[in-house]
Design a protein around this motif. Structure first.
Motif, PDB file in Angstrom:
ATOM      1  N   ARG A 256       0.829  -1.222   0.000  1.00 14.03           N
ATOM      2  CA  ARG A 256       0.000   0.000   0.000  1.00 14.03           C
ATOM      3  C   ARG A 256       0.854   1.260   0.000  1.00 14.03           C
ATOM      4  NH1 ARG A 256      -2.742  -2.076   4.499  1.00 14.03           N
ATOM      5  NH2 ARG A 256      -2.292  -0.136   5.608  1.00 14.03           N
ATOM      6  N   LYS A 257       2.042   1.206  -0.548  1.00 17.48           N
ATOM      7  CA  LYS A 257       2.908   2.384  -0.608  1.00 17.48           C
ATOM      8  C   LYS A 257       2.939   2.943  -2.029  1.00 17.48           C
ATOM      9  CE  LYS A 257       5.997   1.462   3.293  1.00 17.48           C
ATOM     10  NZ  LYS A 257       7.410   1.427   3.728  1.00 17.48           N
ATOM     11  N   ILE A 258       2.976   4.269  -2.107  1.00 17.06           N
ATOM     12  CA  ILE A 258       3.142   4.986  -3.364  1.00 17.06           C
ATOM     13  C   ILE A 258       4.374   5.869  -3.207  1.00 17.06           C
ATOM     14  CG2 ILE A 258       2.153   6.694  -4.944  1.00 17.06           C
ATOM     15  CD1 ILE A 258      -0.608   5.741  -4.042  1.00 17.06           C
ATOM     16  N   GLY A 259       5.355   5.700  -4.066  1.00 17.54           N
ATOM     17  CA  GLY A 259       6.550   6.523  -3.973  1.00 17.54           C
ATOM     18  C   GLY A 259       6.249   7.981  -4.250  1.00 17.54           C
ATOM     19  N   PRO A 260       7.086   8.902  -3.761  1.00 19.76           N
ATOM     20  CA  PRO A 260       6.903  10.328  -4.047  1.00 19.76           C
ATOM     21  C   PRO A 260       6.722  10.563  -5.544  1.00 19.76           C
ATOM     22  CG  PRO A 260       8.625  10.033  -2.423  1.00 19.76           C
ATOM     23  CD  PRO A 260       8.267   8.662  -2.900  1.00 19.76           C
ATOM     24  N   THR A 261       5.673  11.276  -5.890  1.00 17.79           N
ATOM     25  CA  THR A 261       5.278  11.444  -7.285  1.00 17.79           C
ATOM     26  C   THR A 261       4.991  12.916  -7.577  1.00 17.79           C
ATOM     27  OG1 THR A 261       4.296   9.226  -7.302  1.00 17.79           O
ATOM     28  CG2 THR A 261       3.613  10.736  -9.049  1.00 17.79           C
ATOM     29  N   ILE A 262       5.567  13.426  -8.656  1.00 19.81           N
ATOM     30  CA  ILE A 262       5.347  14.806  -9.088  1.00 19.81           C
ATOM     31  C   ILE A 262       4.582  14.763 -10.403  1.00 19.81           C
ATOM     32  CG2 ILE A 262       6.443  17.036  -9.497  1.00 19.81           C
ATOM     33  CD1 ILE A 262       7.222  15.725  -6.814  1.00 19.81           C
ATOM     34  N   VAL A 263       3.518  15.535 -10.490  1.00 22.90           N
ATOM     35  CA  VAL A 263       2.701  15.587 -11.702  1.00 22.90           C
ATOM     36  C   VAL A 263       2.719  17.021 -12.224  1.00 22.90           C
ATOM     37  CG1 VAL A 263       0.446  15.158 -12.731  1.00 22.90           C
ATOM     38  CG2 VAL A 263       1.239  13.735 -10.817  1.00 22.90           C
ATOM     39  N   LEU A 264       3.221  17.203 -13.435  1.00 20.65           N
ATOM     40  CA  LEU A 264       3.323  18.532 -14.020  1.00 20.65           C
ATOM     41  C   LEU A 264       2.043  18.888 -14.770  1.00 20.65           C
ATOM     42  CD1 LEU A 264       6.270  17.695 -13.425  1.00 20.65           C
ATOM     43  CD2 LEU A 264       6.946  19.051 -15.418  1.00 20.65           C
ATOM     44  N   ALA A 265       1.411  19.951 -14.301  1.00 19.60           N
ATOM     45  CA  ALA A 265       0.231  20.537 -14.952  1.00 19.60           C
ATOM     46  C   ALA A 265      -0.856  19.524 -15.268  1.00 19.60           C
ATOM     47  CB  ALA A 265       0.654  21.271 -16.223  1.00 19.60           C
ATOM     48  N   PRO A 266      -1.403  18.836 -14.265  1.00 18.94           N
ATOM     49  CA  PRO A 266      -2.541  17.944 -14.537  1.00 18.94           C
ATOM     50  C   PRO A 266      -3.751  18.763 -14.966  1.00 18.94           C
ATOM     51  CG  PRO A 266      -2.251  18.229 -12.180  1.00 18.94           C
ATOM     52  CD  PRO A 266      -1.081  18.898 -12.831  1.00 18.94           C
ATOM     53  N   PRO A 267      -4.704  18.167 -15.675  1.00 15.32           N
ATOM     54  CA  PRO A 267      -5.896  18.908 -16.116  1.00 15.32           C
ATOM     55  C   PRO A 267      -6.678  19.484 -14.932  1.00 15.32           C
ATOM     56  CG  PRO A 267      -5.728  16.802 -17.250  1.00 15.32           C
ATOM     57  CD  PRO A 267      -4.689  16.782 -16.183  1.00 15.32           C
ATOM     58  N   ALA A 268      -7.252  20.651 -15.145  1.00 14.79           N
ATOM     59  CA  ALA A 268      -7.985  21.331 -14.065  1.00 14.79           C
ATOM     60  C   ALA A 268      -9.146  20.496 -13.547  1.00 14.79           C
ATOM     61  CB  ALA A 268      -8.486  22.682 -14.558  1.00 14.79           C
TER      62      ALA A 268
END
Length: 400
Positions: A256-268
């Motif tokens: 149940r772990k999610i590594g640190p994640t960066i999302v650039l400009a996801p849809p509004a």
């Protein structure tokens, strides 16, 4: 543990001063007289604590409730059953049952708890459940303090160093894997800084958490449902064309772990931009002017926290003057929450009321106004039957 101990020390140090009656001015028309406020306990305070910081968010409001002279009943989250049982045993040894007690159980118990006729009820949790708690309390006209959440933004000024920004944001976002009510929920950065900041954030996360799956310092999602929700949100953003940078680790998903994640400009319109994320996923949005960044913040609900990273005094003042949030940390994240000298609470959908320190003492007290006229009270001359003296006094009071 440390913030809880600090809260106890702070209250013990200042309580005698908080309890003193406070003089209030008396209008000249009522003199000679005295007026003052006396703080008195409300009675019994209900505390519904969440699962993400189950000790601190149960005991910090308890400190304030006891400082104000109240009794208290605590309902810990059903997602932390072992901590709840431990808390019940420890509280049971330290207090008589009629002073402080702990109630354990599932959602049905929590619903019944919120329906009890407390003198004040404090709830920490999601906005959706907060609405239910407030509705249940309303049946008893029980006043509430709701510590909720929302999408807490970080505004990065163009003058601020990328590495410094990444260090502060990564600390606030990935601590407890983002399962913090005041965790940065999204970042607004100048367009030219978006990619360098994303790379620096991922590098900082990898430095702090070299591995994910087998790392005891990195937290799992609280439930499978919460884990699946965030995985789906990431994939939806990727499918919509957003760039995703992730610190991936084989075997993490099974824990149940999610590594640190960066999302650039996801849809509004994506989940990442419409709902509180409450996990280690961080959208970064570009802005061209500080006015545009402020407009983005103000287009959403008022957040529980706001973070502004800049050394530019004019930019900082623009952000503070033209936005509204529960609290603010400047050039850092999270830290305003642990200041016992500051009130902690939300505004609008992020919460109602505030506590911590003196604010908590006053929140769980009744400020009783007391007036004592002197031996001679001129206004008693203005009483029926109204004659010459009454008319002269009335003209004097209205300025004629």
């Amino acid at each position: 543990m440390v913030p809880t101990l600090n809260a106890i020390r702070h209250s013990r140090r200042h309580l005698a001063r908080w309890m003193r009656p406070q003089r209030r001015p008396v209008a000249w028309t009522f003199r000679p007289a005295r007026a003052w406020i006396r703080y008195q306990p409300l009675g019994c305070i209900g505390i519904i604590a969440p699962w993400n910081y189950p000790l601190y968010l149960a005991l910090a409001p308890l400190v304030d409730a006891l400082a104000a002279g109240n009794r208290a009943l605590i309902k810990p989250s059903e997602y932390t059953p072992r901590l709840a049982e431990l808390l019940a045993r420890v509280i049971g040894r330290a207090f008589a049952a009629e002073e402080v007690a702990v109630v354990t159980g599932g959602p049905d118990v929590a619903a019944a708890f919120a329906s009890l006729p407390f003198d004040h009820l404090l709830f920490t949790g999601s906005t959706a459940i907060g609405r239910r708690v407030m509705a249940a309390a309303a049946a008893n006209l029980t006043p509430v303090t709701l510590e909720l959440g929302g999408k807490s933004p970080v505004i990065v000024g163009p003058d601020y160093g990328v590495r410094s920004a990444a260090r502060s944001i990564a600390f606030g976002k990935f601590f407890n894997a983002g399962q913090t009510c005041v965790a940065p929920d999204y970042v607004l950065a100048p367009t030219h800084m978006v990619r360098p900041l994303a790379v620096a954030l991922l590098r900082e996360a990898q430095r702090a958490y070299p591995t994910v799956a087998d790392n005891p310092d990195y937290t799992a999602m609280i439930t499978e449902r919460h884990h699946a929700r965030l995985v789906a949100a990431i994939e939806a953003a990727r499918a919509a064309g957003a760039e995703v940078l992730a610190h991936e680790d084989a075997g993490a998903a099974g824990l149940r772990k999610i590594g640190p994640t960066i999302v650039l400009a996801p849809p509004a319109g994506s989940l990442l931009m419409q709902e509180e994320i409450f996990g280690p996923v961080l959208p970064i949005l570009p802005y061209d002017t500080i006015e545009a960044a402020i407009a983005t913040v103000n287009a959403g609900d008022r957040p529980l926290a706001l973070y502004c990273l800049t050394h530019d005094a004019a930019l900082r003042e623009a952000v503070l003057a033209r936005t509204l949030s529960g609290g603010v940390t400047l050039n850092g994240t999270l830290l305003h929450v642990t200041q016992d000298g500051l009130p902690f609470g939300g505004v609008g959908p992020s919460g109602i009321g505030a506590y911590h320190g003196r604010a908590g003492f006053e929140r769980f007290s009744h400020a009783r106004g007391i007036f004592q006229p002197g031996r001679f009270n001129g206004l008693e001359l203005v009483r029926p039957p109204y004659g010459f003296v009454a008319r002269r006094i009335a003209r004097l009071l209205i300025g004629r």
